[in-house]
Design a protein around this motif. Structure first.
Motif, PDB file in Angstrom:
ATOM      1  N   THR A   1      92.587  14.597 -34.120  1.00  0.00           N
ATOM      2  CA  THR A   1      93.044  13.235 -33.771  1.00  0.00           C
ATOM      3  C   THR A   1      91.867  12.267 -33.652  1.00  0.00           C
ATOM      4  OG1 THR A   1      93.292  14.118 -31.528  1.00  0.00           O
ATOM      5  CG2 THR A   1      95.302  13.738 -32.767  1.00  0.00           C
ATOM      6  N   GLY A   2      90.699  12.744 -33.169  1.00  0.00           N
ATOM      7  CA  GLY A   2      89.538  11.859 -33.073  1.00  0.00           C
ATOM      8  C   GLY A   2      89.107  11.367 -34.456  1.00  0.00           C
TER       9      GLY A   2
ATOM     10  N   LEU B   1      91.662   8.860 -35.715  1.00  0.00           N
ATOM     11  CA  LEU B   1      91.519   7.559 -35.040  1.00  0.00           C
ATOM     12  C   LEU B   1      90.298   6.803 -35.555  1.00  0.00           C
ATOM     13  CD1 LEU B   1      92.407   8.628 -31.383  1.00  0.00           C
ATOM     14  CD2 LEU B   1      93.743   7.082 -32.831  1.00  0.00           C
ATOM     15  N   ARG B   2      89.174   7.515 -35.764  1.00  0.00           N
ATOM     16  CA  ARG B   2      87.979   6.815 -36.273  1.00  0.00           C
ATOM     17  C   ARG B   2      88.230   6.241 -37.663  1.00  0.00           C
ATOM     18  NH1 ARG B   2      85.699  10.549 -32.886  1.00  0.00           N
ATOM     19  NH2 ARG B   2      85.805  12.275 -34.335  1.00  0.00           N
TER      20      ARG B   2
ATOM     21  N   TYR C   1      90.008   1.942 -26.396  1.00  0.00           N
ATOM     22  CA  TYR C   1      90.038   3.209 -25.644  1.00  0.00           C
ATOM     23  C   TYR C   1      88.961   4.153 -26.161  1.00  0.00           C
ATOM     24  CZ  TYR C   1      94.642   1.563 -24.158  1.00  0.00           C
ATOM     25  OH  TYR C   1      95.658   0.824 -23.634  1.00  0.00           O
TER      26      TYR C   1
ATOM     27  N   LYS D   1      87.935   6.487 -23.124  1.00  0.00           N
ATOM     28  CA  LYS D   1      89.203   6.773 -22.422  1.00  0.00           C
ATOM     29  C   LYS D   1      90.215   7.328 -23.411  1.00  0.00           C
ATOM     30  CE  LYS D   1      88.583   2.993 -19.212  1.00  0.00           C
ATOM     31  NZ  LYS D   1      88.851   1.560 -19.136  1.00  0.00           N
ATOM     32  N   LEU D   2      91.290   7.903 -22.887  1.00  0.00           N
ATOM     33  CA  LEU D   2      92.312   8.430 -23.792  1.00  0.00           C
ATOM     34  C   LEU D   2      93.195   7.307 -24.325  1.00  0.00           C
ATOM     35  CD1 LEU D   2      93.589  11.749 -22.160  1.00  0.00           C
ATOM     36  CD2 LEU D   2      91.720  11.379 -23.792  1.00  0.00           C
ATOM     37  N   VAL D   3      93.507   7.389 -25.600  1.00  0.00           N
ATOM     38  CA  VAL D   3      94.461   6.469 -26.236  1.00  0.00           C
ATOM     39  C   VAL D   3      95.844   6.817 -25.653  1.00  0.00           C
ATOM     40  CG1 VAL D   3      95.477   5.853 -28.478  1.00  0.00           C
ATOM     41  CG2 VAL D   3      93.014   6.340 -28.297  1.00  0.00           C
TER      42      VAL D   3
ATOM     43  N   ILE E   1      99.472   8.276 -29.756  1.00  0.00           N
ATOM     44  CA  ILE E   1      98.984   9.549 -30.300  1.00  0.00           C
ATOM     45  C   ILE E   1     100.150  10.419 -30.786  1.00  0.00           C
ATOM     46  CG2 ILE E   1      97.844  11.729 -29.648  1.00  0.00           C
ATOM     47  CD1 ILE E   1      95.849   9.528 -29.862  1.00  0.00           C
TER      48      ILE E   1
ATOM     49  N   GLY F   1      91.495  18.511 -30.682  1.00  0.00           N
ATOM     50  CA  GLY F   1      91.513  17.268 -29.897  1.00  0.00           C
ATOM     51  C   GLY F   1      92.917  16.791 -29.570  1.00  0.00           C
ATOM     52  N   PHE F   2      93.904  17.560 -29.879  1.00  0.00           N
ATOM     53  CA  PHE F   2      95.300  17.274 -29.533  1.00  0.00           C
ATOM     54  C   PHE F   2      95.978  18.604 -29.228  1.00  0.00           C
ATOM     55  CE2 PHE F   2      99.786  17.147 -30.551  1.00  0.00           C
ATOM     56  CZ  PHE F   2     100.209  16.025 -29.874  1.00  0.00           C
TER      57      PHE F   2
ATOM     58  N   ARG G   1      95.908  16.413 -25.495  1.00  0.00           N
ATOM     59  CA  ARG G   1      94.891  16.151 -24.475  1.00  0.00           C
ATOM     60  C   ARG G   1      95.512  15.838 -23.120  1.00  0.00           C
ATOM     61  NH1 ARG G   1      90.566  14.457 -28.327  1.00  0.00           N
ATOM     62  NH2 ARG G   1      88.601  14.223 -27.218  1.00  0.00           N
TER      63      ARG G   1
ATOM     64  N   GLN H   1     101.471  15.115 -23.855  1.00  0.00           N
ATOM     65  CA  GLN H   1     101.277  15.379 -25.296  1.00  0.00           C
ATOM     66  C   GLN H   1     101.655  16.827 -25.631  1.00  0.00           C
ATOM     67  OE1 GLN H   1      97.341  14.296 -26.718  1.00  0.00           O
ATOM     68  NE2 GLN H   1      97.439  12.260 -25.804  1.00  0.00           N
TER      69      GLN H   1
ATOM     70  N   ARG I   1      77.878   8.707 -33.078  1.00  0.00           N
ATOM     71  CA  ARG I   1      79.101   8.059 -32.617  1.00  0.00           C
ATOM     72  C   ARG I   1      78.781   7.156 -31.436  1.00  0.00           C
ATOM     73  NH1 ARG I   1      83.433  12.871 -31.898  1.00  0.00           N
ATOM     74  NH2 ARG I   1      83.994  11.538 -30.146  1.00  0.00           N
TER      75      ARG I   1
ATOM     76  N   ARG J   1      83.714  10.627 -20.681  1.00  0.00           N
ATOM     77  CA  ARG J   1      84.663  11.470 -21.429  1.00  0.00           C
ATOM     78  C   ARG J   1      84.811  12.846 -20.774  1.00  0.00           C
ATOM     79  NH1 ARG J   1      81.812  11.314 -26.740  1.00  0.00           N
ATOM     80  NH2 ARG J   1      83.409  12.728 -27.494  1.00  0.00           N
TER      81      ARG J   1
HETATM   82  P1  AMP Z   1      87.166  13.350 -30.270  1.00  0.00           P
HETATM   83  O1  AMP Z   1      86.633  13.069 -31.636  1.00  0.00           O
HETATM   84  O2  AMP Z   1      88.179  14.452 -30.260  1.00  0.00           O
HETATM   85  O3  AMP Z   1      86.067  13.561 -29.255  1.00  0.00           O
HETATM   86  O4  AMP Z   1      87.963  12.039 -29.829  1.00  0.00           O
HETATM   87  C1  AMP Z   1      87.293  10.792 -29.708  1.00  0.00           C
HETATM   88  C2  AMP Z   1      88.150   9.822 -28.904  1.00  0.00           C
HETATM   89  O5  AMP Z   1      89.400   9.602 -29.571  1.00  0.00           O
HETATM   90  C3  AMP Z   1      88.533  10.280 -27.490  1.00  0.00           C
HETATM   91  O6  AMP Z   1      87.517  10.026 -26.531  1.00  0.00           O
HETATM   92  C4  AMP Z   1      89.776   9.420 -27.250  1.00  0.00           C
HETATM   93  O7  AMP Z   1      89.434   8.080 -26.976  1.00  0.00           O
HETATM   94  C5  AMP Z   1      90.461   9.451 -28.626  1.00  0.00           C
HETATM   95  N1  AMP Z   1      91.382  10.591 -28.771  1.00  0.00           N
HETATM   96  C6  AMP Z   1      91.274  11.633 -29.656  1.00  0.00           C
HETATM   97  N2  AMP Z   1      92.303  12.476 -29.525  1.00  0.00           N
HETATM   98  C7  AMP Z   1      93.089  11.975 -28.538  1.00  0.00           C
HETATM   99  C8  AMP Z   1      94.290  12.414 -27.917  1.00  0.00           C
HETATM  100  N3  AMP Z   1      94.892  13.551 -28.297  1.00  0.00           N
HETATM  101  N4  AMP Z   1      94.811  11.656 -26.927  1.00  0.00           N
HETATM  102  C9  AMP Z   1      94.220  10.503 -26.542  1.00  0.00           C
HETATM  103  N5  AMP Z   1      93.075  10.042 -27.072  1.00  0.00           N
HETATM  104  C10 AMP Z   1      92.502  10.763 -28.060  1.00  0.00           C
END
Ligand code: AMP
Length: 216
Positions: A31-32, A35-36, A52, A57-59, A64, A82-83, A85, A89, A157, A168
């Motif tokens: 998921t990260g 999102l990126r 977020y 912070k968490l989205v 998600i 990453g899901f 979280r 969810q 990042r 985080r």
């Molecule tokens: P990651 O690459 O997994 O470290 O995710 C980077 C960022 O994306 C996290 O710090 C959150 O802001 C967001 N993110 C990724 N996965 C989730 C999730 N399952 N729920 C909420 N936010 C998420």
């Protein structure tokens, strides 16, 4: 088969998922990374998520869950990185899988002392094109700033700065760590020490996946 990699930021979920997805033929859903890519594309989801993600912070769960629901197909072989979280969810994922007649097979929880997670996050570098993971100290790309795999730009990042990395970790303890008890209750949890070398952690994860596969 559905496998979840659970662990603090910096515990090696991304590195290990990339290795295991290739080795076992899983579809890797991070998921990260998604999102990126959405943020870079300035999509509607990306615009909602950006503050977020940047702030560590968490989205919100609804954003998600909708994003993941659209990517999970019935009967697929998934490695989730990453899901989920949050417990909400996790419950939503159970519902999505149940509708397709499946459930979570294995949750591998990577354990790592906080200071080591901070050290790994602040020295992490990623390819902003293909999401390959590097480390400025232990595993830099061959040419500085250039991805070995796709030639894309390798960067730090924004949320891997020390202050955001610490936030985080706190968010993880608060909102994601409760999933360890949740999945222990579902009897799918396997804890794995993530402090060793990437090869040794991969071997432990592969053994856990093999044993679940053999029992199916
Ligand atoms: P990651 O690459 O997994 O470290 O995710 C980077 C960022 O994306 C996290 O710090 C959150 O802001 C967001 N993110 C990724 N996965 C989730 C999730 N399952 N729920 C909420 N936010 C998420």
């Amino acid at each position: 088969m559905v496998v979840i990699l659970l662990g603090a930021p910096g515990s090696g979920k991304g590195t290990q998922s990339q290795r295991l997805a290739g080795r076992f033929g899983f579809k890797h859903l991070a998921t990260g990374d998604i999102l990126r890519a959405e943020i870079a594309a300035k999509s509607a989801v990306g615009q909602k998520a950006e503050p977020y993600v940047k702030g560590g912070k968490l989205v919100p769960d609804d954003v998600i869950i909708e994003m993941v629901a659209g990517k999970v197909e019935a009967g697929g072989k998934y490695l989730l990185d990453g899901f989920p979280r949050t417990v909400d969810q996790a419950r939503a994922l159970d519902g999505i899988l149940k509708r397709g007649g499946s459930s979570v097979d294995l949750v591998a929880a990577l354990t790592l002392p906080s200071e080591e997670a901070i050290r790994r996050m602040t020295s992490r570098r990623i390819c902003s094109r293909c999401a390959a993971v590097y480390n400025a100290i232990s595993n830099p790309p061959k040419a500085e700033g250039v991805c070995d795999k796709c030639g894309g730009p390798v960067v730090q990042r924004e949320d891997d700065s020390e202050a955001t990395a610490r936030r985080r970790l706190m968010v993880f303890e608060d909102q994601t760590h409760p999933l360890v008890s949740y999945y222990r209750g579902e009897q799918v949890l396997k804890e794995i020490d993530a402090s060793g070398s990437p090869d040794s952690v991969e071997a432990a994860l592969a053994a856990a996946i093999e044993s679940v596969r053999a029992a199916r």
